[in-house]
Design a protein around this motif. Structure first.
Motif, PDB file in Angstrom:
ATOM      1  N   GLY A 166      77.721  -5.975  47.701  1.00 53.51           N
ATOM      2  CA  GLY A 166      77.418  -4.807  48.521  1.00 53.51           C
ATOM      3  C   GLY A 166      76.400  -3.900  47.875  1.00 53.51           C
ATOM      4  O   GLY A 166      76.035  -4.064  46.711  1.00 53.51           O
ATOM      5  N   ARG A 167      75.957  -2.972  48.651  1.00 53.94           N
ATOM      6  CA  ARG A 167      75.006  -1.963  48.166  1.00 53.94           C
ATOM      7  C   ARG A 167      75.204  -0.681  48.956  1.00 53.94           C
ATOM      8  O   ARG A 167      75.717  -0.687  50.073  1.00 53.94           O
ATOM      9  CB  ARG A 167      73.569  -2.451  48.325  1.00 53.94           C
ATOM     10  CG  ARG A 167      73.142  -2.657  49.759  1.00 53.94           C
ATOM     11  CD  ARG A 167      71.697  -3.109  49.883  1.00 53.94           C
ATOM     12  NE  ARG A 167      71.308  -3.303  51.274  1.00 53.94           N
ATOM     13  CZ  ARG A 167      70.886  -2.325  52.065  1.00 53.94           C
ATOM     14  NH1 ARG A 167      70.789  -1.088  51.605  1.00 53.94           N
ATOM     15  NH2 ARG A 167      70.549  -2.580  53.322  1.00 53.94           N
ATOM     16  N   CYS A 168      74.790   0.409  48.383  1.00 48.53           N
ATOM     17  CA  CYS A 168      74.901   1.706  49.044  1.00 48.53           C
ATOM     18  C   CYS A 168      73.567   2.423  48.976  1.00 48.53           C
ATOM     19  O   CYS A 168      72.827   2.300  48.000  1.00 48.53           O
ATOM     20  CB  CYS A 168      75.972   2.581  48.384  1.00 48.53           C
ATOM     21  SG  CYS A 168      77.648   1.973  48.611  1.00 48.53           S
ATOM     22  N   GLY A 169      73.272   3.150  50.014  1.00 43.89           N
ATOM     23  CA  GLY A 169      72.086   3.982  50.040  1.00 43.89           C
ATOM     24  C   GLY A 169      72.414   5.316  50.671  1.00 43.89           C
ATOM     25  O   GLY A 169      73.548   5.560  51.092  1.00 43.89           O
ATOM     26  N   HIS A 170      71.421   6.167  50.757  1.00 48.00           N
ATOM     27  CA  HIS A 170      71.654   7.491  51.333  1.00 48.00           C
ATOM     28  C   HIS A 170      71.954   7.399  52.824  1.00 48.00           C
ATOM     29  O   HIS A 170      72.818   8.108  53.338  1.00 48.00           O
ATOM     30  CB  HIS A 170      70.440   8.387  51.092  1.00 48.00           C
ATOM     31  CG  HIS A 170      70.613   9.787  51.594  1.00 48.00           C
ATOM     32  ND1 HIS A 170      71.509  10.678  51.039  1.00 48.00           N
ATOM     33  CD2 HIS A 170      70.021  10.435  52.628  1.00 48.00           C
ATOM     34  CE1 HIS A 170      71.459  11.821  51.705  1.00 48.00           C
ATOM     35  NE2 HIS A 170      70.565  11.701  52.676  1.00 48.00           N
ATOM     36  N   ASN A 171      71.243   6.513  53.510  1.00 46.83           N
ATOM     37  CA  ASN A 171      71.411   6.384  54.954  1.00 46.83           C
ATOM     38  C   ASN A 171      71.830   4.988  55.395  1.00 46.83           C
ATOM     39  O   ASN A 171      72.074   4.770  56.576  1.00 46.83           O
ATOM     40  CB  ASN A 171      70.111   6.764  55.684  1.00 46.83           C
ATOM     41  CG  ASN A 171      69.762   8.223  55.509  1.00 46.83           C
ATOM     42  OD1 ASN A 171      70.635   9.084  55.543  1.00 46.83           O
ATOM     43  ND2 ASN A 171      68.491   8.506  55.292  1.00 46.83           N
TER      44      ASN A 171
ATOM     45  N   SER B 223      74.165   1.333  54.109  1.00 51.73           N
ATOM     46  CA  SER B 223      75.006   0.622  53.160  1.00 51.73           C
ATOM     47  C   SER B 223      75.373  -0.727  53.758  1.00 51.73           C
ATOM     48  O   SER B 223      75.362  -0.900  54.981  1.00 51.73           O
ATOM     49  CB  SER B 223      76.267   1.430  52.820  1.00 51.73           C
ATOM     50  OG  SER B 223      77.054   1.619  53.972  1.00 51.73           O
ATOM     51  N   GLU B 224      75.710  -1.672  52.892  1.00 54.43           N
ATOM     52  CA  GLU B 224      75.948  -3.040  53.346  1.00 54.43           C
ATOM     53  C   GLU B 224      77.100  -3.654  52.574  1.00 54.43           C
ATOM     54  O   GLU B 224      77.253  -3.431  51.362  1.00 54.43           O
ATOM     55  CB  GLU B 224      74.688  -3.890  53.165  1.00 54.43           C
ATOM     56  CG  GLU B 224      74.811  -5.298  53.717  1.00 54.43           C
ATOM     57  CD  GLU B 224      73.510  -6.081  53.628  1.00 54.43           C
ATOM     58  OE1 GLU B 224      73.492  -7.261  54.017  1.00 54.43           O
ATOM     59  OE2 GLU B 224      72.509  -5.496  53.167  1.00 54.43           O
ATOM     60  N   LEU B 225      77.907  -4.414  53.277  1.00 50.28           N
ATOM     61  CA  LEU B 225      79.003  -5.160  52.676  1.00 50.28           C
ATOM     62  C   LEU B 225      78.814  -6.631  53.006  1.00 50.28           C
ATOM     63  O   LEU B 225      78.598  -6.991  54.168  1.00 50.28           O
ATOM     64  CB  LEU B 225      80.350  -4.678  53.209  1.00 50.28           C
ATOM     65  CG  LEU B 225      81.593  -5.376  52.660  1.00 50.28           C
ATOM     66  CD1 LEU B 225      81.776  -5.056  51.172  1.00 50.28           C
ATOM     67  CD2 LEU B 225      82.841  -4.970  53.439  1.00 50.28           C
ATOM     68  N   GLN B 226      78.899  -7.481  51.980  1.00 48.98           N
ATOM     69  CA  GLN B 226      78.763  -8.921  52.151  1.00 48.98           C
ATOM     70  C   GLN B 226      80.001  -9.600  51.589  1.00 48.98           C
ATOM     71  O   GLN B 226      80.429  -9.295  50.478  1.00 48.98           O
ATOM     72  CB  GLN B 226      77.516  -9.447  51.435  1.00 48.98           C
ATOM     73  CG  GLN B 226      76.223  -8.787  51.871  1.00 48.98           C
ATOM     74  CD  GLN B 226      75.037  -9.286  51.063  1.00 48.98           C
ATOM     75  OE1 GLN B 226      75.136 -10.241  50.323  1.00 48.98           O
ATOM     76  NE2 GLN B 226      73.902  -8.609  51.215  1.00 48.98           N
ATOM     77  N   VAL B 227      80.579 -10.506  52.373  1.00 46.76           N
ATOM     78  CA  VAL B 227      81.803 -11.206  51.975  1.00 46.76           C
ATOM     79  C   VAL B 227      81.555 -12.703  52.087  1.00 46.76           C
ATOM     80  O   VAL B 227      81.029 -13.178  53.105  1.00 46.76           O
ATOM     81  CB  VAL B 227      83.000 -10.791  52.853  1.00 46.76           C
ATOM     82  CG1 VAL B 227      84.272 -11.459  52.364  1.00 46.76           C
ATOM     83  CG2 VAL B 227      83.173  -9.269  52.846  1.00 46.76           C
TER      84      VAL B 227
ATOM     85  N   LEU C 299      78.059  -6.904  56.959  1.00 48.57           N
ATOM     86  CA  LEU C 299      78.216  -5.701  57.780  1.00 48.57           C
ATOM     87  C   LEU C 299      77.241  -4.651  57.275  1.00 48.57           C
ATOM     88  O   LEU C 299      77.251  -4.304  56.091  1.00 48.57           O
ATOM     89  CB  LEU C 299      79.650  -5.160  57.698  1.00 48.57           C
ATOM     90  CG  LEU C 299      80.778  -6.136  58.035  1.00 48.57           C
ATOM     91  CD1 LEU C 299      82.136  -5.467  57.809  1.00 48.57           C
ATOM     92  CD2 LEU C 299      80.667  -6.615  59.470  1.00 48.57           C
ATOM     93  N   LEU C 300      76.408  -4.148  58.172  1.00 48.65           N
ATOM     94  CA  LEU C 300      75.421  -3.133  57.813  1.00 48.65           C
ATOM     95  C   LEU C 300      75.776  -1.830  58.518  1.00 48.65           C
ATOM     96  O   LEU C 300      75.974  -1.810  59.737  1.00 48.65           O
ATOM     97  CB  LEU C 300      74.013  -3.576  58.205  1.00 48.65           C
ATOM     98  CG  LEU C 300      72.881  -2.587  57.887  1.00 48.65           C
ATOM     99  CD1 LEU C 300      72.750  -2.412  56.377  1.00 48.65           C
ATOM    100  CD2 LEU C 300      71.561  -3.059  58.478  1.00 48.65           C
TER     101      LEU C 300
END
Length: 263
Positions: free
Chosen positions: A97-102, A104-108, A119-120
């Motif tokens: 996953g990653r996070c940003g100010h506006n 974020s993304e989750l990868q499974v 999921l974005l």
């Protein structure tokens, strides 16, 4: 010439170091993820956490199941028939996953990366009468699977297809084959991709309309029962008071011959 050559070499070396540092920082950020499904009492529900710089920036809890149609040869080995694979997200899945100010993304990933769910989330700002207000939405869902995986796909004719949709309200994933639709079923969802105050603490939840309707359907009979009971109690009380007041009144005889017995 020698100084210029050295300067160019140093500049290139600096660029390589900066690129290496950026790549390492990005990799380290991506590695700050955890699968905490063991903490859930629901064996079908998974819990994922994404952190950056030691701070939780995305949390997600859900159970997921995918119903995927695929083609197999008929018994005559000439015609194709459609079978259906039921694929559940299993515990212990690999997560990224990653996070940003506006954004974020989750990868499974699960079953040796034969299946991938992405999921974005997007955060948007709106001007309201109370001032600026931020909301977020699930902007993109991507499910990638390999139909050569034998656990769920048996004798599939074509292997490996991907499906994608702009998942705002619908959970049907449009396929490149218009005759087939992948259905994504999410349940027990609790997700927060932005503005997490502290670890493992969700902010106040926004109930979905389905949950609100179900809660109303559950509480409405109780409310109606209480109202009906209250009406019955009030009616009995009024009847009792009216009966008591009527019994205490002096009955005046209508036959004048009975007046002599009064007094």
């Amino acid at each position: 010439m020698d100084l210029r050559g050295r300067a160019v070499f140093s500049l290139n070396r600096l660029r390589v170091l900066l690129m290496l540092f950026h790549t390492m920082a990005r990799i380290m950020a991506e590695q700050e993820v955890e699968n905490l499904s063991g903490l859930s009492t629901n064996p079908e529900k998974d819990i994922f956490v994404v952190r950056e710089n030691g701070t939780t920036c995305l949390m997600a809890e859900f159970a997921a199941k995918f119903i995927v149609p695929y083609d197999v040869w008929a018994s005559n080995y000439v015609d194709l028939i459609t079978e259906q694979a039921d694929i559940s997200l299993t515990r212990g899945a690999e997560v990224n996953g990653r996070c940003g100010h506006n954004e974020s993304e989750l990868q499974v990933f699960w079953v040796d990366r034969a299946y991938t769910l992405k999921l974005l989330f997007v955060k948007e700002s709106h001007n309201t009468s109370k001032g600026p207000e931020a909301t977020w939405r699930l902007s993109k869902v991507q499910f990638i699977y390999d139909s050569s995986e034998k656990t769920h796909f048996k004798d599939a004719v074509r292997a490996g297809m991907s499906y994608e949709c702009q998942a705002q309200q619908s959970i049907s994933l449009a396929s490149s084959d218009p005759q087939k639709t992948v259905t994504m079923i999410l349940s027990a969802v609790h997700i927060q991709p932005f503005d997490i105050i502290s670890d493992f603490v969700f902010s106040e939840e926004h109930k979905c309309p389905v949950d609100e309707r179900e809660q109303l359907e559950e509480t409405l009979p109780l409310i109606l029962g209480l109202i009906l009971g209250l009406v019955i109690v009030v009616t009995l009380a009024i009847y009792h008071i009216h009966h008591k007041m009527t019994a205490n009144q002096v009955q005046i005889p209508r036959d004048r011959s009975q007046y002599k017995h009064m007094g």
